[in-house]
Scaffold this motif. Structure first.
Motif, PDB file in Angstrom:
ATOM      1  N   THR A 307       6.102  14.226  -7.467  1.00  0.00           N
ATOM      2  CA  THR A 307       6.679  12.993  -8.040  1.00  0.00           C
ATOM      3  C   THR A 307       5.702  11.716  -8.177  1.00  0.00           C
ATOM      4  O   THR A 307       5.048  11.284  -9.308  1.00  0.00           O
ATOM      5  CB  THR A 307       7.408  12.902  -6.901  1.00  0.00           C
ATOM      6  OG1 THR A 307       8.478  13.981  -7.216  1.00  0.00           O
ATOM      7  CG2 THR A 307       8.328  11.793  -7.270  1.00  0.00           C
ATOM      8  N   ALA A 308       4.765  12.157  -6.811  1.00  0.00           N
ATOM      9  CA  ALA A 308       3.338  11.017  -7.061  1.00  0.00           C
ATOM     10  C   ALA A 308       2.309  11.129  -7.992  1.00  0.00           C
ATOM     11  O   ALA A 308       1.095  10.460  -8.841  1.00  0.00           O
ATOM     12  CB  ALA A 308       3.068  10.776  -5.666  1.00  0.00           C
ATOM     13  N   LEU A 315      -2.686  14.784  -0.265  1.00  0.00           N
ATOM     14  CA  LEU A 315      -1.643  14.543   0.884  1.00  0.00           C
ATOM     15  C   LEU A 315      -2.057  14.598   2.731  1.00  0.00           C
ATOM     16  O   LEU A 315      -2.086  14.193   3.407  1.00  0.00           O
ATOM     17  CB  LEU A 315      -0.356  14.675   0.034  1.00  0.00           C
ATOM     18  CG  LEU A 315       0.217  13.596  -1.028  1.00  0.00           C
ATOM     19  CD1 LEU A 315       1.954  14.438  -1.036  1.00  0.00           C
ATOM     20  CD2 LEU A 315       0.334  12.488  -1.373  1.00  0.00           C
ATOM     21  N   ARG A 316      -2.077  16.048   2.413  1.00  0.00           N
ATOM     22  CA  ARG A 316      -2.439  16.628   3.688  1.00  0.00           C
ATOM     23  C   ARG A 316      -3.747  16.112   4.289  1.00  0.00           C
ATOM     24  O   ARG A 316      -3.529  16.201   6.059  1.00  0.00           O
ATOM     25  CB  ARG A 316      -2.685  18.131   3.235  1.00  0.00           C
ATOM     26  CG  ARG A 316      -1.216  18.564   3.906  1.00  0.00           C
ATOM     27  CD  ARG A 316      -0.721  20.396   3.548  1.00  0.00           C
ATOM     28  NE  ARG A 316       0.071  20.966   3.390  1.00  0.00           N
ATOM     29  CZ  ARG A 316       0.152  22.378   2.410  1.00  0.00           C
ATOM     30  NH1 ARG A 316      -0.584  22.781   2.240  1.00  0.00           N
ATOM     31  NH2 ARG A 316       1.391  22.589   2.785  1.00  0.00           N
ATOM     32  N   ALA A 317      -4.763  15.700   3.805  1.00  0.00           N
ATOM     33  CA  ALA A 317      -5.886  15.017   4.034  1.00  0.00           C
ATOM     34  C   ALA A 317      -5.435  13.774   5.476  1.00  0.00           C
ATOM     35  O   ALA A 317      -6.756  13.736   6.529  1.00  0.00           O
ATOM     36  CB  ALA A 317      -7.331  15.264   3.070  1.00  0.00           C
ATOM     37  N   GLN A 388       4.066   7.653   7.649  1.00  0.00           N
ATOM     38  CA  GLN A 388       3.066   6.585   7.847  1.00  0.00           C
ATOM     39  C   GLN A 388       1.896   6.582   6.367  1.00  0.00           C
ATOM     40  O   GLN A 388       1.570   5.911   5.045  1.00  0.00           O
ATOM     41  CB  GLN A 388       2.973   5.539   8.492  1.00  0.00           C
ATOM     42  CG  GLN A 388       4.562   5.280   9.664  1.00  0.00           C
ATOM     43  CD  GLN A 388       4.705   3.520  10.022  1.00  0.00           C
ATOM     44  OE1 GLN A 388       3.090   3.007  10.107  1.00  0.00           O
ATOM     45  NE2 GLN A 388       5.377   4.007  10.908  1.00  0.00           N
ATOM     46  N   LYS A 389       1.209   7.469   7.348  1.00  0.00           N
ATOM     47  CA  LYS A 389       0.511   7.626   6.460  1.00  0.00           C
ATOM     48  C   LYS A 389      -0.075   8.219   4.559  1.00  0.00           C
ATOM     49  O   LYS A 389      -0.865   7.788   3.880  1.00  0.00           O
ATOM     50  CB  LYS A 389      -1.010   8.558   7.235  1.00  0.00           C
ATOM     51  CG  LYS A 389      -1.344   7.493   8.076  1.00  0.00           C
ATOM     52  CD  LYS A 389      -2.341   8.984   9.394  1.00  0.00           C
ATOM     53  CE  LYS A 389      -2.972   8.019  10.550  1.00  0.00           C
ATOM     54  NZ  LYS A 389      -3.786   8.969  11.620  1.00  0.00           N
ATOM     55  N   LYS A 393      -0.235   7.065   1.002  1.00  0.00           N
ATOM     56  CA  LYS A 393      -1.391   7.556   0.146  1.00  0.00           C
ATOM     57  C   LYS A 393      -0.461   7.662  -1.496  1.00  0.00           C
ATOM     58  O   LYS A 393      -1.088   7.603  -2.382  1.00  0.00           O
ATOM     59  CB  LYS A 393      -1.979   8.614   1.034  1.00  0.00           C
ATOM     60  CG  LYS A 393      -2.678   9.613  -0.028  1.00  0.00           C
ATOM     61  CD  LYS A 393      -4.054   9.008  -0.585  1.00  0.00           C
ATOM     62  CE  LYS A 393      -5.015  10.341  -1.845  1.00  0.00           C
ATOM     63  NZ  LYS A 393      -6.461   9.118  -1.839  1.00  0.00           N
ATOM     64  N   ALA A 394       0.453   8.186  -1.451  1.00  0.00           N
ATOM     65  CA  ALA A 394       1.314   8.449  -2.166  1.00  0.00           C
ATOM     66  C   ALA A 394       1.808   7.756  -2.827  1.00  0.00           C
ATOM     67  O   ALA A 394       1.861   7.620  -4.008  1.00  0.00           O
ATOM     68  CB  ALA A 394       2.095   9.433  -1.700  1.00  0.00           C
ATOM     69  N   LEU A 395       2.576   6.447  -2.582  1.00  0.00           N
ATOM     70  CA  LEU A 395       3.348   6.011  -3.074  1.00  0.00           C
ATOM     71  C   LEU A 395       2.402   3.935  -3.027  1.00  0.00           C
ATOM     72  O   LEU A 395       2.743   3.238  -3.926  1.00  0.00           O
ATOM     73  CB  LEU A 395       4.708   5.513  -2.346  1.00  0.00           C
ATOM     74  CG  LEU A 395       5.324   6.325  -2.153  1.00  0.00           C
ATOM     75  CD1 LEU A 395       6.066   6.399  -2.049  1.00  0.00           C
ATOM     76  CD2 LEU A 395       6.177   7.010  -4.123  1.00  0.00           C
ATOM     77  N   VAL A 396       1.544   3.814  -1.980  1.00  0.00           N
ATOM     78  CA  VAL A 396       0.833   2.517  -2.654  1.00  0.00           C
ATOM     79  C   VAL A 396      -0.660   2.565  -2.577  1.00  0.00           C
ATOM     80  O   VAL A 396      -0.536   1.618  -4.015  1.00  0.00           O
ATOM     81  CB  VAL A 396       0.972   1.974  -1.023  1.00  0.00           C
ATOM     82  CG1 VAL A 396       0.152   0.585  -0.969  1.00  0.00           C
ATOM     83  CG2 VAL A 396       2.302   1.742  -0.593  1.00  0.00           C
ATOM     84  N   ASN A 397      -1.280   3.651  -2.448  1.00  0.00           N
ATOM     85  CA  ASN A 397      -2.644   3.616  -3.023  1.00  0.00           C
ATOM     86  C   ASN A 397      -2.863   4.294  -4.522  1.00  0.00           C
ATOM     87  O   ASN A 397      -3.850   4.143  -4.819  1.00  0.00           O
ATOM     88  CB  ASN A 397      -3.525   4.167  -2.000  1.00  0.00           C
ATOM     89  CG  ASN A 397      -3.484   3.023  -0.706  1.00  0.00           C
ATOM     90  OD1 ASN A 397      -3.676   1.896  -1.037  1.00  0.00           O
ATOM     91  ND2 ASN A 397      -3.739   3.796   0.236  1.00  0.00           N
TER      92      ASN A 397
END
Length: 402
Positions: A307-308, A315-317, A388-389, A393-397
């Motif tokens: 989706t992102a 994401l895992r990182a 939260q992290k 990463k996925a939806l804000v940055n």
């Protein structure tokens, strides 16, 4: 503490005093199972082509291109009968993609009867532009049936993009959103009346749920549902804000005392090592539930990455807990816990206390409760932080792409 929790704990205490530890443990397990299986049915309806199916998919964290699990989307009406789409992680939560209002098979005046409105907890009425007479008729009928409904203006990102292209340097997003809200309810007096007497219009972009009004819609739904349904909805909601992640953590935290009580009651059995083994199995199962609720299991992360528009490894990182990217099982939990001085000390004290005459079993029960309560809180905090992290990463940055 929630008054309902006070009442439930009193019942468990009475069961313990009357029928013993095994009966009290069975009562706790029955209560937890009942809570996990409360059904929530959400009706998604509106005129043909309004974006119902895309909303259903987005709410469930499913990409429109997922051929196996997605509700089919298209510019024409693709839903011919009420179709259930269970949440992939919480199958007791079902979104129903309903046929468009006013179609030949589902005329507006017979709509609610034909879709069997009684089974739905609330309705979300979706429109891609102005709300029409059929939408208003449906809302009025839902009101008569004493059910909740919410108006959602979908595809708001398309509207914003079109206005930005038209207005150029004079474009003002805040003013545009205000104008779109007002335009939604223009028209016949019946339309204006229903909006005067109902909640606001929520402006939503299904492909970018973290933007615009979806977080506000989440909050409104959560506040207006009965308490037992609220918990079910909360755990199934997509992580589109830091606030929702915090609320999920609080909801899961409220259940820890029941798990810890199960552990304490298990420690009443005077068999060395038995309580520890049972606790590890229960703790691993509970942490797997936490992982899924926060969307950190492999399947959920893969859907989010799709989706992102991000590689899964990115994401895992950003996840930093010792559980990151791993399958939760008893051996992993024991490995992580062995590095905790507090856990090792409590476990040793619990096992040692069993050999103390008279006071040994009560002491073991207390230590087991404290150990399990502390352990579950520790892992819950880890996973909430990772969630939260991943969200940032996925939806804000990172811009969401379609």
């Amino acid at each position: 503490m929630d008054p309902h929790d006070d009442e439930e704990m009193a019942k468990i205490q009475k069961e313990l005093e009357t029928n013993g530890s095994a009966a009290a443990a069975a009562k706790i397990q029955t209560y937890l199972d009942e809570q996990d299986n409360i059904q929530l049915n959400i009706a998604i309806t509106g005129e043909s082509g309004s974006g119902k199916s895309s909303f259903v998919n987005a709410f469930r964290g499913i990409h429109n291109r997922d051929k196996e699990r997605a509700a089919p989307t298209g510019v024409t009406e693709t839903t011919t009968d009420p179709t259930p789409y269970p949440h992939p992680n919480h199958p007791n939560v079902t979104l129903w993609d309903l046929p468009g209002i006013g179609t030949t098979k589902f005329p507006a005046d017979e709509y609610l009867k034909k879709v069997e409105f009684e089974r739905f907890d609330f309705f979300i009425i979706i429109s891609a532009d102005r709300f029409r007479e059929n939408d208003v008729k449906l809302a009025q009928e839902i009101q008569k049936m004493k059910k909740k409904f919410y108006f959602v203006h979908s595809k708001i990102d398309h509207n914003i993009r079109d206005e930005e292209e038209t207005q150029g340097s004079e474009f003002n997003e805040e003013e545009t959103l205000k104008e779109i809200r007002e335009d939604c309810i223009q028209g016949k007096s019946e339309v204006r009346w229903i909006f005067t007497n109902s909640p606001q219009v929520f402006l939503v972009a299904s492909r970018k749920l973290h933007l615009y009004d979806f977080p506000l819609l989440e909050k409104t739904l959560e506040e207006e549902l009965p308490a037992h349904k609220k918990h079910v909805l909360l755990l199934a909601l997509p992580n589109v804000s830091l606030e929702i992640i915090i609320k999920k953590k609080e909801a899961l935290q409220a259940r820890i005392k029941y798990r810890a009580s199960l552990s304490a009651l298990g420690a009443a059995v005077p068999v060395p090592g038995l309580s520890f083994d049972a606790d590890m199995v229960m703790i691993a199962a509970t942490i797997r539930q936490y992982q899924v609720t926060f969307g950190l299991d492999s399947a959920s992360l893969q859907r989010l990455a799709q989706t992102a528009g991000l590689p899964l490894d990115e994401l895992r990182a950003v996840m930093s807990s010792p559980l990151a990217g791993k399958e939760i099982n008893k051996d992993l939990i024991i490995k992580v816990l062995c590095s905790s001085v507090t856990f090792v000390s409590l476990t040793a004290a619990e096992e040692g206390s069993r050999f103390i005459p008279f006071f040994g079993i009560p002491a073991a029960m207390t230590l087991s409760f404290v150990s399990t309560y502390t352990t579950l809180n520790m892992f819950l905090n880890m996973l909430a932080d990772d969630s939260q992290k991943v969200f940032k990463k996925a939806l804000v940055n990172t811009p969401v792409i379609s």
